[in-house]
Design a protein around this motif. Sequence first.
Motif, short mmCIF file in Angstrom:
data_model
loop_
_atom_site.label_atom_id
_atom_site.label_comp_id
_atom_site.label_asym_id
_atom_site.label_seq_id
_atom_site.Cartn_x
_atom_site.Cartn_y
_atom_site.Cartn_z
N GLN A 29 0.76 1.93 -13.10
CA GLN A 29 0.56 1.00 -12.00
C GLN A 29 1.70 -0.01 -11.94
O GLN A 29 2.53 -0.10 -12.84
N VAL A 62 -1.27 -2.09 -8.11
CA VAL A 62 -1.33 -1.00 -7.14
C VAL A 62 -0.81 0.28 -7.78
O VAL A 62 -0.07 0.25 -8.76
N GLN A 77 0.84 -1.20 0.00
CA GLN A 77 0.00 0.00 0.00
C GLN A 77 0.88 1.25 0.00
O GLN A 77 1.94 1.29 0.62
#
Length: 329
Positions: A283, A297, A66
Amino acid sequence: MAVAEVQEMTSGLLRLGKKKIKIIYLMLLLSFAILLSAGIFMFFYVTGTTPYIGYLLPVFSPALPQYQYSILGEGDQALLKPMDVAVVDDRIYITDTLNSQVQVFKPTGEPVLSFGGSGREPGKFSFPYGIDVAPNGNIFVADMYNGNISIFDDYGRFLNYFAAAEDAVVDPGGLLIKDGLLYVCNLNPGSVLVFDINSEELINTIGSEGTGEGELMFPNDLTFGPDGNLYVSDTGNNRIQVYDPQGSFIKTLPIDGGDIYSPRGVGFDSHGRLHVVSKMNNQIAIFDSNWKKVGDVGDTVFNMPNGIAMDQRTRRVYVTDHISTLVFQ
């Protein structure tokens, strides 16, 4: 007390004892099942593999990284189109390309030093691209437009050009130092050059310009996988190619074209998952050991990402884009 009463009490005690034994037996079975499940979970978590029920449903899968924060630089030292990044201990090395320099940061984003500057003389850059750090602390920087690889000490002082006598480096991109060898992505003509880092002798050339199996078009980055094989980001052919340690072609990864678009940086995390920077998709595409895509992500925070570095100690992932280096964990 009558004999019948004694027999009845004895029988009752025996029944109670059997029930307790059954309960204890069931508790032992349950404890064993819990311990076995925990052991299986830890195995798959540590190794990064993903078992499937009926080959359909994933049972265990490590979480995707993340976004945490960005390293931007400060004031007139703000990063401008950083192309590549390397991580060694508590230092983050970034090629600050349009500023024609290298910047070094702490993981917090605090600047440590910068060196370089625009020019063609020793210690200067025209388009610094790939970067890696040798075990002795020397910093290797590929300068694409000047067509050379410069070596600096850990204070940023220029030492010399690498393999200048070989005259083999033409258009260098990504760099990788491993086991006494320097691997250089030669963008044009497409190939990977392998040098002995001490003698600076060219000892192998992997791939050649082209679109066939094992051939390369503008290879940008490379990394070694947990299997010991070399994975090359074959940008011009929009694919990832795999070679054995001797440089023989093994395969092209079966990655759908929609999963990556203009692949750039590549790296494996501590779970054995391959991260591919998909520049034009903004990404990182992540694939498990079976080359199944497990997710992507960064599409909401990236601006044309390019380089990637994996810090196996902290499990942080560093990714460069046009204006910053983004940190994931």
